[in-house]
Motif scaffolding. Structure first.
Motif, PDB file in Angstrom:
ATOM      1  N   LYS A 125       0.830  -1.216   0.000  1.00  0.00           N
ATOM      2  CA  LYS A 125       0.000   0.000   0.000  1.00  0.00           C
ATOM      3  C   LYS A 125       0.855   1.253   0.000  1.00  0.00           C
ATOM      4  O   LYS A 125       0.445   2.301  -0.497  1.00  0.00           O
ATOM      5  N   ASP A 150      -4.896  -5.699  -0.123  1.00  0.00           N
ATOM      6  CA  ASP A 150      -5.300  -5.234   1.199  1.00  0.00           C
ATOM      7  C   ASP A 150      -6.748  -5.672   1.388  1.00  0.00           C
ATOM      8  O   ASP A 150      -7.599  -5.439   0.503  1.00  0.00           O
ATOM      9  N   SER A 151      -7.051  -6.317   2.512  1.00  0.00           N
ATOM     10  CA  SER A 151      -8.356  -6.987   2.635  1.00  0.00           C
ATOM     11  C   SER A 151      -9.518  -6.004   2.462  1.00  0.00           C
ATOM     12  O   SER A 151     -10.533  -6.346   1.844  1.00  0.00           O
ATOM     13  N   GLU A 152      -9.347  -4.778   2.990  1.00  0.00           N
ATOM     14  CA  GLU A 152     -10.422  -3.790   2.905  1.00  0.00           C
ATOM     15  C   GLU A 152     -10.669  -3.394   1.451  1.00  0.00           C
ATOM     16  O   GLU A 152     -11.810  -3.296   0.990  1.00  0.00           O
ATOM     17  N   ASN A 222      -2.192   2.510   9.903  1.00  0.00           N
ATOM     18  CA  ASN A 222      -2.531   1.582   8.818  1.00  0.00           C
ATOM     19  C   ASN A 222      -3.865   1.986   8.184  1.00  0.00           C
ATOM     20  O   ASN A 222      -3.999   2.006   6.954  1.00  0.00           O
ATOM     21  N   LYS A 223      -4.837   2.344   9.031  1.00  0.00           N
ATOM     22  CA  LYS A 223      -6.139   2.736   8.474  1.00  0.00           C
ATOM     23  C   LYS A 223      -6.017   4.063   7.734  1.00  0.00           C
ATOM     24  O   LYS A 223      -6.690   4.299   6.739  1.00  0.00           O
TER      25      LYS A 223
HETATM   26 MG    MG Z   1      -5.805  -3.784   5.464  1.00  0.00          MG
END
Ligand code: MG
Ligand code: NAD
Length: 396
Positions: A125, A150-152, A222-223
């Motif tokens: 990312k 990235d899972s999101e 991270n968010k």
């Molecule tokens: Mg993530």
């Protein structure tokens, strides 16, 4: 047969990727494996997956890998250095590149893969945060597909309208709801956060990950990086990306449409799901992930993030709104701060303080040329190191 380069193969995402690839030998061939310096793990991976090329960044480690491969009678060619990494990412022998190097160090190879028109499976990312507009434009120009790991973002990708393009959300999308586990300190009182250790920060309640992203999850940076990532990948203004804390990490993110519908992607917290999705897309392939037991899960909770205890999220949102080179400076200062925290040179609360101090001095510029973002990255790293050396931001 799809030929894959796995960059960062010895890390958490790299190992999960090889696990999924190993389940489909008729479909995928591993062409390149690359890592920084872990030659013993890379040797094991080479003997199992038989890549054409293996790349390391340390000459001692490369020499040891070479000896190990020759002793085992394997024909994998060993290469060394950052230029070899870029060449492999753009090689005509490769169809898809798993970009799973950690940090801005992953940018040159990710950009090379995008420019060469590869299917880019984007775990790194930071490369999007540092040079998002360039990466998105490179992919558009070459016809490369950027598929988020990235899972999101993989969840959002799955919930967006069919046929949506990178950098454009598609019709009828009102906003994105980015879920966050909240990390290991979700319930830690503010007064105790100054004393948390790297071991506590890396003990994530839901996900097993590399140390850098684990610390980022603990600060909520991270968010913040993911918010910037979502804006760039899906062409959304920051105001249309809402962060929602969801401690169970079952809903991986959501897309809200103008008619009021919200689509969510759910699953067990296991990175092999987004990895298998991106590898197989547009088809679905098995990942080895267990079925989600909704009855055992029982509840799904949602709450607002606490921006006072987690100022990193606010800093990232401000950088997303500022655009230009601000995200690159934010990312570079964060990489220095996290490394210092992991080395015991900076306290946990010093991480957002150092980033804020660097950003206060940052002169924002347009990020349309690679030179501009690399300059902002180098400037922010230097300043952060200088401030650390002067202990200008005491970590408490
Ligand atoms: Mg993530
Ligand atoms: P990790 O620390 O476990 O692995 C990093 C990998 O990168 C290793 O193979 C290492 O050898 C390699 N590497 C580091 N520096 C390098 C360099 N200069 N040149 C070549 N190789 C280098 O990290 P990870 O947790 O697997 O994360 C990798 C990336 O994926 C990060 O950008 C992270 O934010 C992202 N990501 C990870 C997860 C996760 O669950 N682990 C989830 C979402 C996104």
């Amino acid at each position: 047969m799809m030929r894959i380069a796995v960059l960062g193969s010895t890390g958490s995402i790299g190992v999960s990727t090889l696990d999924v690839l190993g389940r489909h030998p008729e479909r995928f061939a591993v062409d390149v494996l690359a890592a920084a310096s872990n030659d013993s793990r890379l040797l094991e991976q080479c003997l199992r997956h038989r890549p054409r090329v293996a790349v390391l960044q340390s000459s001692d480690a490369a020499a040891r890998l070479e000896r190990g491969l020759r002793a085992a009678g394997a024909s994998t060619e060993v290469r060394m250095g950052a230029a070899a990494l870029e060449e492999c990412a753009a090689s005509a022998n490769v169809d898809a590149v798993m970009a799973a190097i950690v940090g801005a160090a992953g940018l040159p190879s990710t950009l090379a893969a995008a420019r060469a028109g590869k299917r880019v499976l984007l775990a790194n990312k930071e490369s999007l945060v540092v040079a998002g507009p360039l990466l998105v434009e490179a992919a558009r120009a070459s016809g490369a597909s950027l598929i988020p790991i990235d899972s999101e973002h993989n969840a959002i990708f799955q919930c967006l309208p069919p046929g949506h393009e990178t950098g454009r959300p598609g019709g009828g999308v009102r906003r994105v709801l980015l879920t966050a586990s909240g990390g290991p300190f979700l319930r830690t009182p503010a007064g105790d956060m100054a004393r948390v250790t790297p071991e506590q920060a890396c003990a994530h309640p839901r996900w097993i990950m590399g140390r850098k992203i684990s610390v980022d999850s603990a600060t909520l940076m991270n968010k913040g990086l993911e918010l910037i990532e979502a804006c760039l990948l899906f062409g959304m203004e920051p105001a249309r990306v809402e962060v929602v804390v969801h401690p169970q990490s079952i809903v991986h993110s959501m897309v809200e449409y103008v008619d009021g519908s919200i689509l969510a992607q759910l699953g067990n917290p296991d990175m092999r799901t987004p990895i298998a999705h991106a590898l197989g897309w547009p088809e679905r392939i098995a990942s080895g992930v267990q079925s989600l037991d909704l009855v055992a899960t029982a509840r799904l909770d949602f709450e607002a993030p606490d921006l006072l205890r987690f100022p990193a999220l606010g800093l990232a949102r401000a950088a997303a709104e500022a655009g230009g080179t601000a995200p690159a400076a934010l990312n570079a200062a964060n990489e220095v701060a996290v490394a210092a925290f992991l080395d015991g040179r900076l306290g946990f609360l010093g991480i957002p303080r150092l980033i804020e101090a660097v950003l206060e001095r940052h002169q924002n510029r347009a990020a349309l040329a690679l030179a501009a973002v690399l300059e902002a990255d180098a400037w922010a790293r230097d300043l952060a190191e200088t401030m650390l050396a002067e202990t200008a931001v005491a970590g408490a």
